[in-house]
Each structure stands twice: as structure tokens, then as C-alpha cells.
Write a protein that holds these residues in place. Sequence first.
Motif, PDB file in Angstrom:
ATOM      1  N   ALA A   1      46.667  46.099  34.548  1.00 25.32           N
ATOM      2  CA  ALA A   1      47.455  47.115  33.858  1.00 25.32           C
ATOM      3  C   ALA A   1      48.921  46.723  33.711  1.00 25.32           C
ATOM      4  O   ALA A   1      49.619  47.263  32.846  1.00 25.32           O
ATOM      5  CB  ALA A   1      47.345  48.444  34.593  1.00 25.32           C
ATOM      6  N   VAL A   2      49.398  45.780  34.530  1.00 25.45           N
ATOM      7  CA  VAL A   2      50.824  45.419  34.498  1.00 25.45           C
ATOM      8  C   VAL A   2      51.058  43.935  34.236  1.00 25.45           C
ATOM      9  O   VAL A   2      52.201  43.522  34.041  1.00 25.45           O
ATOM     10  CB  VAL A   2      51.528  45.829  35.808  1.00 25.45           C
ATOM     11  N   ALA A   3      50.018  43.112  34.231  1.00 21.04           N
ATOM     12  CA  ALA A   3      50.179  41.666  34.055  1.00 21.04           C
ATOM     13  C   ALA A   3      50.506  41.327  32.603  1.00 21.04           C
ATOM     14  O   ALA A   3      50.043  41.996  31.673  1.00 21.04           O
ATOM     15  CB  ALA A   3      48.911  40.939  34.491  1.00 21.04           C
ATOM     16  N   GLY A   4      51.283  40.263  32.434  1.00 23.02           N
ATOM     17  CA  GLY A   4      51.616  39.821  31.087  1.00 23.02           C
ATOM     18  C   GLY A   4      50.455  39.156  30.384  1.00 23.02           C
ATOM     19  O   GLY A   4      50.300  39.276  29.162  1.00 23.02           O
ATOM     20  N   GLN A   5      49.621  38.416  31.131  1.00 19.25           N
ATOM     21  CA  GLN A   5      48.479  37.732  30.558  1.00 19.25           C
ATOM     22  C   GLN A   5      47.233  38.083  31.365  1.00 19.25           C
ATOM     23  O   GLN A   5      47.221  37.917  32.585  1.00 19.25           O
ATOM     24  CB  GLN A   5      48.692  36.209  30.577  1.00 19.25           C
ATOM     25  N   VAL A   6      46.227  38.545  30.671  1.00 23.08           N
ATOM     26  CA  VAL A   6      44.996  38.998  31.329  1.00 23.08           C
ATOM     27  C   VAL A   6      43.802  38.429  30.578  1.00 23.08           C
ATOM     28  O   VAL A   6      43.773  38.420  29.346  1.00 23.08           O
ATOM     29  CB  VAL A   6      44.897  40.538  31.345  1.00 23.08           C
ATOM     30  N   GLN A   7      42.821  37.929  31.327  1.00 21.46           N
ATOM     31  CA  GLN A   7      41.519  37.603  30.770  1.00 21.46           C
ATOM     32  C   GLN A   7      40.511  38.552  31.398  1.00 21.46           C
ATOM     33  O   GLN A   7      40.588  38.837  32.591  1.00 21.46           O
ATOM     34  CB  GLN A   7      41.138  36.146  31.058  1.00 21.46           C
ATOM     35  N   ILE A   8      39.579  39.045  30.599  1.00 26.58           N
ATOM     36  CA  ILE A   8      38.582  39.982  31.088  1.00 26.58           C
ATOM     37  C   ILE A   8      37.303  39.215  31.407  1.00 26.58           C
ATOM     38  O   ILE A   8      36.759  38.491  30.572  1.00 26.58           O
ATOM     39  CB  ILE A   8      38.293  41.092  30.061  1.00 26.58           C
ATOM     40  N   GLY A   9      36.844  39.357  32.644  1.00 30.59           N
ATOM     41  CA  GLY A   9      35.633  38.676  33.076  1.00 30.59           C
ATOM     42  C   GLY A   9      35.420  38.880  34.554  1.00 30.59           C
ATOM     43  O   GLY A   9      36.325  39.291  35.281  1.00 30.59           O
ATOM     44  N   ARG A  10      34.236  38.574  35.006  1.00 26.88           N
ATOM     45  CA  ARG A  10      33.888  38.756  36.405  1.00 26.88           C
ATOM     46  C   ARG A  10      34.179  37.492  37.213  1.00 26.88           C
ATOM     47  O   ARG A  10      34.088  36.375  36.707  1.00 26.88           O
ATOM     48  CB  ARG A  10      32.413  39.128  36.553  1.00 26.88           C
ATOM     49  N   HIS A  11      34.448  37.702  38.505  1.00 21.54           N
ATOM     50  CA  HIS A  11      34.728  36.583  39.401  1.00 21.54           C
ATOM     51  C   HIS A  11      33.503  35.709  39.642  1.00 21.54           C
ATOM     52  O   HIS A  11      33.638  34.552  40.037  1.00 21.54           O
ATOM     53  CB  HIS A  11      35.240  37.110  40.741  1.00 21.54           C
ATOM     54  N   ASP A  12      32.292  36.265  39.428  1.00 22.56           N
ATOM     55  CA  ASP A  12      31.072  35.493  39.647  1.00 22.56           C
ATOM     56  C   ASP A  12      30.449  35.003  38.340  1.00 22.56           C
ATOM     57  O   ASP A  12      29.306  34.554  38.325  1.00 22.56           O
ATOM     58  CB  ASP A  12      30.052  36.306  40.446  1.00 22.56           C
ATOM     59  N   ASP A  13      31.196  35.086  37.249  1.00 23.91           N
ATOM     60  CA  ASP A  13      30.773  34.570  35.949  1.00 23.91           C
ATOM     61  C   ASP A  13      31.405  33.189  35.770  1.00 23.91           C
ATOM     62  O   ASP A  13      32.617  33.073  35.563  1.00 23.91           O
ATOM     63  CB  ASP A  13      31.220  35.522  34.844  1.00 23.91           C
ATOM     64  N   GLU A  14      30.593  32.141  35.885  1.00 22.68           N
ATOM     65  CA  GLU A  14      31.141  30.784  35.843  1.00 22.68           C
ATOM     66  C   GLU A  14      31.907  30.522  34.556  1.00 22.68           C
ATOM     67  O   GLU A  14      32.951  29.856  34.583  1.00 22.68           O
ATOM     68  CB  GLU A  14      30.026  29.750  36.013  1.00 22.68           C
ATOM     69  N   ALA A  15      31.424  31.011  33.432  1.00 27.45           N
ATOM     70  CA  ALA A  15      32.111  30.775  32.168  1.00 27.45           C
ATOM     71  C   ALA A  15      33.505  31.397  32.177  1.00 27.45           C
ATOM     72  O   ALA A  15      34.481  30.787  31.706  1.00 27.45           O
ATOM     73  CB  ALA A  15      31.288  31.337  31.011  1.00 27.45           C
ATOM     74  N   ALA A  16      33.631  32.607  32.724  1.00 28.46           N
ATOM     75  CA  ALA A  16      34.931  33.277  32.772  1.00 28.46           C
ATOM     76  C   ALA A  16      35.894  32.546  33.705  1.00 28.46           C
ATOM     77  O   ALA A  16      37.079  32.365  33.380  1.00 28.46           O
ATOM     78  CB  ALA A  16      34.752  34.723  33.226  1.00 28.46           C
ATOM     79  N   VAL A  17      35.394  32.124  34.875  1.00 31.44           N
ATOM     80  CA  VAL A  17      36.252  31.404  35.819  1.00 31.44           C
ATOM     81  C   VAL A  17      36.678  30.062  35.228  1.00 31.44           C
ATOM     82  O   VAL A  17      37.829  29.647  35.358  1.00 31.44           O
ATOM     83  CB  VAL A  17      35.532  31.229  37.170  1.00 31.44           C
ATOM     84  N   ARG A  18      35.747  29.381  34.551  1.00 28.76           N
ATOM     85  CA  ARG A  18      36.079  28.098  33.923  1.00 28.76           C
ATOM     86  C   ARG A  18      37.144  28.256  32.847  1.00 28.76           C
ATOM     87  O   ARG A  18      38.054  27.421  32.734  1.00 28.76           O
ATOM     88  CB  ARG A  18      34.829  27.480  33.293  1.00 28.76           C
ATOM     89  N   GLN A  19      37.019  29.293  32.051  1.00 19.87           N
ATOM     90  CA  GLN A  19      38.003  29.510  30.994  1.00 19.87           C
ATOM     91  C   GLN A  19      39.403  29.655  31.587  1.00 19.87           C
ATOM     92  O   GLN A  19      40.374  29.093  31.078  1.00 19.87           O
ATOM     93  CB  GLN A  19      37.649  30.751  30.181  1.00 19.87           C
TER      94      GLN A  19
END
Length: 412
Positions: free
Chosen positions: A58-76
Motif C-alpha cells: 500500500a505504501v511501496a513505490g514499486q510493487v509486483q503482485i504474486g505469491r512467495h511460493d510461485d517460482e515464476a513470480a519470485v524469478r521475475q
Amino acid sequence: MSEPLHPAPAPAVPGPVPGRHLGIIGGGQLARMMLGPAIELGLETTVLATSPTESAAAVAGQVQIGRHDDEAAVRQLAREVDALTFDHEHVPAEILQALVAEGLGTPRPGPSALIHAQDKLVMRRRLTELGHPCPRWWHITSREDLANALADAGSSLVVKTPRGGYDAHGVRIVKSAGEADDWLAAHRELLAEELVPFTRELSAQVARRPGGQTAAYPVVQSVQREGVCYEVVAPAPGLDQASQQRIQQLARDIADDLDVVGMLAVELFETADGRVLVNELAMRPHNTGHWSMDGAVTGQFEQHVRAVADLPLGAVDPVAPAAVMVNLLGSTAEDLVPGMEAALAADPELKVHLYGKAVRPGRKIGHVTLIGQDTDELLQRAHRAEQLIIHGPGAGTDETTTTAATSTEESL
């Protein structure tokens, strides 16, 4: 008047520190409280959160939406940053191991260290091998194992799920082997520990930088309510200097032995004869270190950011003889602002840290800190403020029983 032939160049606008883009996996309050220090140090940050409304997102300048256990999201996220760090320890080890093998993201702490905060059996086994003080423990894979451990230990044992437990979740006291059948069926192996007759709980925090520089904070005393950290006093009352140094050295040794990078919290039981036993480890900023945000020269969130960005560590000296922290656990007030205003008006020295989270009973929604001379007086003021904030200025001051939080990001 003619214009100069060579006008002076415009002043340079400071940018991010080169090569210092941090990715933070998890969007809870710990990530939120890392952001301010990172900005002040000129670091760029990106938060991986499950929702844009999470505390940090809610306050970060840059945010990616994804789960911590989603390898594709963590890789991105890993592809875009220089180092990864964590709001919680629940990122699967195999994802982090793959990143390390490919040179992506530089997780800090690395998976070989983090596993000791993710898996309690791995932690107990390794600390025992290294000779660090632990409660007696047993590896349980069957009802027979647990029956034998109970016979060995006495009438009761503490049984823990190796992974996923937090704030009293995944912990139960058993008196008979059949009381853990459901957990054995679900997890196949469990950790059983002796029921330690401790006199109080302590916490020792140390920051460690790549290359081995460390900084150890004063050892603190913590009080739990229904398994949730509720109150912290720094430094721990009645702990002599020799004991402080001994426990700080234990935390440094564990950080070195496990090759931790970032903040390490070593939660401890103190027994009546003055011994300390390691209860659990956390490799991130920790609830028992929130006092340092206002009570130490360098707060734990700035220190964690410095460590994972490989910047020189800051001084950890207290700025007053005593500091206290009291957690705000959701209660009757849905709007915290009126109570906060009343608390601030009543005590101008009070520091309030709200997490931007919807109020639910027992949920960690913020904390308050005070620094000064007298611990008892500070605690009275902190609890007065707590009651105003969680109940509102028009409510009574009697404590309301709360229920422990029920999701990972709420609990840390």
C-alpha cells in the motif's frame, strides 16, 4: 544583460545507490518498515506482495503482485534486483536454491542459512551438532516414537510441526502419544521438545553483513500473550553485563556458524539457574526488535537493509537507559485514529507505529514504544496508550482478551 556563454550545469539530482536494488518478498508490516530506511539510504526497492492492499504494498513505490511460493513470480523479481530479502521465512527452499545456482537475485540470507529458520528439525539438529544450548528434543515419525519420548521426558512434551508454525500455531503440549496422531498423518514427522521450566523469555538480535561484520543488540525480555509477542523491555531487566555479553556472543556465533546475512533473532528460554536455551530462530527483523526503531542509534529495519545491501553496519547503542515496546492487537476499535490522537495528546513522548491493516481481533495492527529511565513507569504509559488506541478514547481501560492472528503476514 547578455546570457553567459557557458551557463552553469543544473545541480545533479541524487539517484539510487548504484547496484543496490533490493527485492523484498512478502508485503507485510516488516517489509513496510524496511521501506523508510531504504529510501533514506538511497536504495531502490520492489516488494512482491499477494495484494496491492497488503501493508507494504500500500505504501511501496514499486510493487509486483504474486505469491512467495510461485517460482515464476519470485524469478521475475529476482531478475530485476541486486539482492533479495524477506518479510517472512516461507519461500520454498528449492526456489531459492535454483536462484543461487543461476546467479539470480542474491537471496540474503541464502537458502542454506534460511532453512534453519524454516525447518525446526533442521535447526535443532544443526544447533546440537554445533554445541549450542538447546532443550532436549526428539525426532518423531510415529506414535511409538512419541510414546518413547514421553517415557523418557516425563509427563508432558511440547510437539511442533517442523514447518509453517508461528505465534503458537503448530505448537501443542501433549501428555499422551495419541494426541499428535492428526499432525503425524499430515506432516509425517514432528519435533518433540522437553517442556522447559523457564523463568522468562529473552531475545538476542544480531545483524551480519556479507564478509562477517556483525553488530549485536542488547538482549531483551519479551512477554507473550496467547503465543503472540505482546511486550518487550530493553535491555532485559536484571541481566548482568557478563550474561549480556555471553548471550550476545551466542547470537554472533550462531549467525557466523549458519552464515546468516541480515538480522537474526535468537529466541531464548532463561531458566532458574541462569542457563539459556535456544527456542527458535528468525532470519529477518523480528517483533522483539521493534523497540530499536526509537530506542537504539540504528533501528533493526535500517540495520537489516544495511546488511543485505552490504553497507557498513550502524551503532546499536541504546539512546536511553530503558526502552519498551507494546504490540497493538486488534480489539474493539475499528478506527484507530481517535485513540491514537488521544494517546499522543496524553503522552507527547510516545511513538506510534501503525501497519495500515484492517482491524481484526488479535491481529497485529501496530506497536508503541517509549524510552526513558524507569522501566515500570514506561510500561504503565505504554499500556495506557495501547488501551486508548485499540479500544478508542471513549471506552474503558480494562484489557480485552484477544485471539492470535491467523495468517502468515499478520503474525511476524
